[in-house]
Structure formats: C-alpha cells, structure tokens
Design a protein around this motif. Structure first.
Motif, PDB file in Angstrom:
ATOM      1  N   LEU A  32       0.832  -1.211   0.000  1.00  0.00           N
ATOM      2  CA  LEU A  32       0.000   0.000   0.000  1.00  0.00           C
ATOM      3  C   LEU A  32       0.865   1.258   0.000  1.00  0.00           C
ATOM      4  N   GLY A  33       1.922   1.261   0.786  1.00  0.00           N
ATOM      5  CA  GLY A  33       2.835   2.415   0.835  1.00  0.00           C
ATOM      6  C   GLY A  33       3.519   2.645  -0.499  1.00  0.00           C
ATOM      7  N   ALA A  34       3.962   1.583  -1.130  1.00  0.00           N
ATOM      8  CA  ALA A  34       4.626   1.703  -2.439  1.00  0.00           C
ATOM      9  C   ALA A  34       3.653   2.226  -3.483  1.00  0.00           C
ATOM     10  N   ASN A  35       2.420   1.745  -3.442  1.00  0.00           N
ATOM     11  CA  ASN A  35       1.401   2.217  -4.379  1.00  0.00           C
ATOM     12  C   ASN A  35       1.107   3.692  -4.179  1.00  0.00           C
ATOM     13  N   SER A  36       0.985   4.118  -2.922  1.00  0.00           N
ATOM     14  CA  SER A  36       0.733   5.529  -2.608  1.00  0.00           C
ATOM     15  C   SER A  36       1.893   6.391  -3.080  1.00  0.00           C
ATOM     16  N   TYR A  37       3.105   5.943  -2.812  1.00  0.00           N
ATOM     17  CA  TYR A  37       4.290   6.683  -3.233  1.00  0.00           C
ATOM     18  C   TYR A  37       4.338   6.816  -4.752  1.00  0.00           C
ATOM     19  N   LYS A  38       4.042   5.747  -5.452  1.00  0.00           N
ATOM     20  CA  LYS A  38       4.054   5.763  -6.915  1.00  0.00           C
ATOM     21  C   LYS A  38       3.040   6.767  -7.453  1.00  0.00           C
ATOM     22  N   SER A  39       1.837   6.788  -6.890  1.00  0.00           N
ATOM     23  CA  SER A  39       0.821   7.729  -7.376  1.00  0.00           C
ATOM     24  C   SER A  39       1.216   9.174  -7.060  1.00  0.00           C
ATOM     25  N   LEU A  40       1.855   9.414  -5.913  1.00  0.00           N
ATOM     26  CA  LEU A  40       2.328  10.767  -5.588  1.00  0.00           C
ATOM     27  C   LEU A  40       3.415  11.227  -6.549  1.00  0.00           C
ATOM     28  N   VAL A  41       4.338  10.352  -6.869  1.00  0.00           N
ATOM     29  CA  VAL A  41       5.408  10.691  -7.805  1.00  0.00           C
ATOM     30  C   VAL A  41       4.841  10.985  -9.190  1.00  0.00           C
ATOM     31  N   GLU A  42       3.900  10.177  -9.638  1.00  0.00           N
ATOM     32  CA  GLU A  42       3.268  10.412 -10.945  1.00  0.00           C
ATOM     33  C   GLU A  42       2.538  11.750 -10.968  1.00  0.00           C
ATOM     34  N   ARG A  43       1.818  12.069  -9.892  1.00  0.00           N
ATOM     35  CA  ARG A  43       1.095  13.342  -9.811  1.00  0.00           C
ATOM     36  C   ARG A  43       2.060  14.521  -9.825  1.00  0.00           C
TER      37      ARG A  43
END
Length: 169
Positions: A32-43
C-alpha cells in the motif's frame, strides 16, 4: 507426557500462525505504501511537466523586465506575422541590440539568441523541450503564455512587464 508434547505442538503452531499473520500484514502495508508513493510521484511529475514550459518563459520575461524590451509576434519581426508565434526579448550588449527568441516549431520549443535584425530561419534555434504547442498573446504590457507539453497537458500563465525604463537604442 503425551499432554505436554501436544501442548508444545499447539504453542508452536500458534507462534507460526502469529508470525505468518504478522508477515502478511507487513507485506500488505509495504504494498500500500509503495502504491501511494508511486501515485504521488506520478502526480508530481505531471504537475511539473505541465508547468515547466510556462515557468521557464515567465522567468525569462521577468529577468528581461524593461519597457520596450519584450514583444510578441512573427519570427523575423514582431510586427510581421509569418506563422511562427514568437516571444522576442531584446537587450543591448556593448552598443548592439540582441534578440532572444522563444518559439514553438516542429514539435519542440526553441530558443534563439541573435542580433536583432538577423534574417535567420526557425530551425537555427536550440531546441529546449518537446511540446505540442506554444503561443503568446500581448495586450499592452501583459503577456499571456499558453503551452501544451509533450503529454498533451495544457497550461497558461500571465506575466506583466512592470519596468518603466527604456532599453538603449
């Protein structure tokens, strides 16, 4: 003796189940943390790409903030429309007038630094960044910049030239 052995087996099984639950929980939290981090980086990358073109040009205009030094129009001369919408930033260097031109041409945003009345073609400039479009509009001392980055994200910025001093002839 048999009861004691059975008790140890149940305790060992309980410890293994507890460890497995703990391990699964850790893996789930990490995923979940990795997924959240990935979406933040993409944004953040999307926001950066959307603003980079207008931010760059806005900084160039502000660093050249003098009355009479900023013009919008055609590539060769601001007063002649020639199909290449260009931002002209003039400056005097050792008594000679120079023109920094920023424009969109052939899928790229270009920058060209040349003498003011130099008859040169748009492909002579230096490509800065890939894009799908760039346009400028000027009303008095206010310049509106509209850009479309390589990913198709549109952005606009408005800059006012505030200085009252004139550039030397």
């Amino acid at each position: 003796m048999k009861g004691k052995l059975q008790k140890h087996n149940i305790e060992a099984a309980f410890v293994l189940v507890l460890f497995a639950v703990f391990a699964v929980t850790i893996v789930a939290v990490l995923a979940l943390g990795a997924n959240s981090y990935k979406s933040l980086v993409e944004r953040d990358n999307e926001a950066y790409n959307k603003r980079i073109i207008t931010s760059y040009i806005t900084a160039k205009i502000r660093s050249n903030d003098m009355a009479g030094t900023v013009a919008v129009g055609g590539f060769a001369k601001p007063e002649e429309e020639d199909g290449v919408n260009t931002l002209h930033l003039y400056q005097m260097i050792e008594g000679q007038k120079f023109d920094l031109r920023i424009y969109y041409y052939d899928g790229q945003i270009y920058e060209l630094f040349t003498t003011a009345d130099n008859d040169i073609e748009p492909e002579a400039g230096n490509p800065i960044i890939e894009a799908k479009g760039l346009s400028f509009m000027q009303e008095g001392s206010v310049i509106q910049i509209s850009s479309v980055d390589a990913g198709g994200l549109e952005n606009t910025a408005t800059v006012a030239v505030r200085s009252e001093s004139e550039v030397a002839p």
